[in-house]
Design a protein around this motif. Structure first.
Motif, mmCIF file in Angstrom:
data_model
loop_
_atom_site.group_PDB
_atom_site.id
_atom_site.type_symbol
_atom_site.label_atom_id
_atom_site.label_comp_id
_atom_site.label_asym_id
_atom_site.label_seq_id
_atom_site.Cartn_x
_atom_site.Cartn_y
_atom_site.Cartn_z
ATOM 1 N N ASP A 217 0.826 -1.201 0.000
ATOM 2 C CA ASP A 217 0.000 0.000 0.000
ATOM 3 C C ASP A 217 0.862 1.253 0.000
ATOM 4 O O ASP A 217 0.668 2.156 -0.782
ATOM 5 C CB ASP A 217 -0.916 -0.051 1.233
ATOM 6 C CG ASP A 217 -1.985 1.017 1.200
ATOM 7 O OD1 ASP A 217 -2.045 1.729 0.196
ATOM 8 O OD2 ASP A 217 -2.756 1.115 2.167
ATOM 9 N N ALA A 218 1.825 1.307 0.918
ATOM 10 C CA ALA A 218 2.741 2.442 1.049
ATOM 11 C C ALA A 218 3.676 2.098 2.182
ATOM 12 O O ALA A 218 3.305 1.332 3.057
ATOM 13 C CB ALA A 218 1.986 3.734 1.372
ATOM 14 N N ARG B 37 2.663 -6.790 9.016
ATOM 15 C CA ARG B 37 2.665 -6.629 10.467
ATOM 16 C C ARG B 37 2.784 -5.156 10.813
ATOM 17 O O ARG B 37 3.573 -4.427 10.208
ATOM 18 C CB ARG B 37 3.841 -7.393 11.099
ATOM 19 C CG ARG B 37 3.761 -8.896 10.910
ATOM 20 C CD ARG B 37 4.935 -9.579 11.587
ATOM 21 N NE ARG B 37 4.952 -9.314 13.030
ATOM 22 C CZ ARG B 37 5.932 -9.702 13.837
ATOM 23 N NH1 ARG B 37 6.981 -10.351 13.342
ATOM 24 N NH2 ARG B 37 5.875 -9.457 15.124
ATOM 25 N N ALA B 38 1.989 -4.725 11.774
ATOM 26 C CA ALA B 38 2.018 -3.317 12.165
ATOM 27 C C ALA B 38 3.329 -2.994 12.882
ATOM 28 O O ALA B 38 3.882 -3.808 13.614
ATOM 29 C CB ALA B 38 0.837 -2.992 13.073
ATOM 30 N N SER B 39 3.816 -1.794 12.663
ATOM 31 C CA SER B 39 5.036 -1.295 13.305
ATOM 32 C C SER B 39 4.663 -0.130 14.199
ATOM 33 O O SER B 39 3.868 0.744 13.813
ATOM 34 C CB SER B 39 6.036 -0.842 12.239
ATOM 35 O OG SER B 39 6.855 0.201 12.698
ATOM 36 N N ALA C 129 1.331 7.291 11.063
ATOM 37 C CA ALA C 129 -0.040 7.420 10.564
ATOM 38 C C ALA C 129 -0.859 8.352 11.445
ATOM 39 O O ALA C 129 -1.635 9.183 10.956
ATOM 40 C CB ALA C 129 -0.695 6.043 10.485
ATOM 41 N N ALA C 130 -0.701 8.238 12.761
ATOM 42 C CA ALA C 130 -1.455 9.078 13.691
ATOM 43 C C ALA C 130 -1.094 10.552 13.546
ATOM 44 O O ALA C 130 -1.926 11.432 13.775
ATOM 45 C CB ALA C 130 -1.214 8.627 15.130
ATOM 46 N N LEU C 131 0.155 10.820 13.155
ATOM 47 C CA LEU C 131 0.613 12.197 12.983
ATOM 48 C C LEU C 131 0.355 12.721 11.567
ATOM 49 O O LEU C 131 0.772 13.826 11.226
ATOM 50 C CB LEU C 131 2.108 12.297 13.301
ATOM 51 C CG LEU C 131 2.497 12.035 14.754
ATOM 52 C CD1 LEU C 131 4.009 11.935 14.902
ATOM 53 C CD2 LEU C 131 1.949 13.126 15.673
ATOM 54 N N ASP D 227 -0.938 -0.643 9.504
ATOM 55 C CA ASP D 227 -0.682 0.329 10.572
ATOM 56 C C ASP D 227 -1.908 1.198 10.812
ATOM 57 O O ASP D 227 -2.281 1.463 11.965
ATOM 58 C CB ASP D 227 0.519 1.201 10.200
ATOM 59 C CG ASP D 227 1.743 0.381 9.861
ATOM 60 O OD1 ASP D 227 2.157 -0.429 10.710
ATOM 61 O OD2 ASP D 227 2.282 0.528 8.746
ATOM 62 N N ARG D 228 -2.538 1.628 9.743
ATOM 63 C CA ARG D 228 -3.744 2.452 9.875
ATOM 64 C C ARG D 228 -4.902 1.645 10.464
ATOM 65 O O ARG D 228 -5.790 2.204 11.112
ATOM 66 C CB ARG D 228 -4.115 3.055 8.512
ATOM 67 C CG ARG D 228 -3.048 4.003 7.965
ATOM 68 C CD ARG D 228 -3.503 4.739 6.723
ATOM 69 N NE ARG D 228 -3.657 3.876 5.564
ATOM 70 C CZ ARG D 228 -2.662 3.506 4.747
ATOM 71 N NH1 ARG D 228 -1.423 3.912 4.997
ATOM 72 N NH2 ARG D 228 -2.890 2.744 3.701
#
Length: 285
Positions: free
Chosen positions: A9-10, A22-24, A31-33, A42-43
């Motif tokens: 995706d990116a 796997r989320a990092s 993503a939150a920022l 991650d999102r």
């Protein structure tokens, strides 16, 4: 540039050693920022937590804004010229070295992270900065960090150092966090500082259920970590340190991250999520 047919995706180019399934922690914060160096996985962490806390991104911004104010204080008022930034995450507009070196261009910063994406971005960003360096190590293995050749090369532990654990320790899910931090603190010279921000269980009927629900979702998300500790538990992370009062006339203790020496008057109330993040700065006597 990556093609639109990429299965990722990116970002469009995936560094060696990165698993986009796997989320990092670093990419979730990115993503939150509002950053772009993250994947759908991650999102997804933020989407899950947003089902009970729509303002979940406020946690990241509370951490980040506290970092900015703390670095200014440590450099200007604390006279610190050496920074060990643990779990630094992906570079954003205002990084530790930029804030500190705006006050003193010779301030030395060593970032520590073990995320390949962070290392790749950090090394590229700092290619021409001779007093700022990235080290690949696990921040939850203090001796691996403290004895790392590059940490020893660029930081002088006979002089005061600022140790930063901003938005990191809530990803340490073991019960021996106090022992972990004692290893770090024992290695610091008198006059050193430790800055911490951490997810908070406010221990109120209104907010504790929210904190514990967010914790449950973080722990069971693809990221797999994110503990909300009480102030009593957080104080154990500053063993033997003199906590700096977080505002005029206030008792030396952890306070809400957004309320640690804010830049000006607050004209809007804190969101419930912003009331679930705490911060403190301690000085080693």
């Amino acid at each position: 540039m990556g093609s639109t047919t990429s299965k990722y995706d990116a970002p469009s180019m995936v560094p060696v050693g990165v698993d986009p399934t796997r989320a990092s922690i670093a990419r979730v914060y990115d993503a939150a920022l509002g950053g772009k160096d993250n994947y759908a996985i991650d999102r997804e962490v933020l989407r899950q937590v947003a089902t009970v806390a729509p303002e979940v991104n406020d946690l990241a911004w509370s951490n980040r804004n506290f970092l900015t104010r703390a670095i200014r204080f440590l450099t200007d008022q604390g006279g610190i010229r050496q920074f060990l930034d643990c779990g630094s995450g992906l570079p954003t507009a205002e990084n530790t070295h930029q804030i500190a070196q705006r006050i003193d261009e010779h301030a030395r910063v060593v970032y520590v992270d073990n995320d390949p994406v962070v290392i790749a971005h950090g090394e590229a960003l700092l290619e021409e900065n001779e007093v700022t360096h990235f080290v690949s190590a696990d921040i939850f293995e203090p001796q691996d960090v403290l004895q790392h050749p590059l940490v020893r090369k660029y930081l002088d532990f006979t002089k005061p150092v600022a140790l930063l654990q901003v938005g990191t320790l809530h990803h340490y899910t073991s019960d021996n966090g106090a022992e972990l931090m004692r290893e770090y603190v024992d290695a610091l010279a008198p006059g050193s500082f430790v800055a911490i921000s951490h997810f908070l269980d406010p221990e109120t009927p209104e907010l504790s259920p929210l904190a514990r629900r967010m914790e449950e979702l973080f722990l069971h998300s693809p990221m797999g970590s994110g503990m909300f500790r009480t102030k009593a538990q957080l104080r154990e992370f500053l063993p033997g340190l003199e906590i700096i009062p977080p505002g005029p006339g206030e008792e030396p203790d952890f306070t809400l991250s957004d309320m640690w020496w804010p830049d000006g008057p607050r004209l809007r109330p804190l969101s419930p999520v912003e009331q679930c993040s705490a911060a403190a700065v301690g000085r080693k006597p």
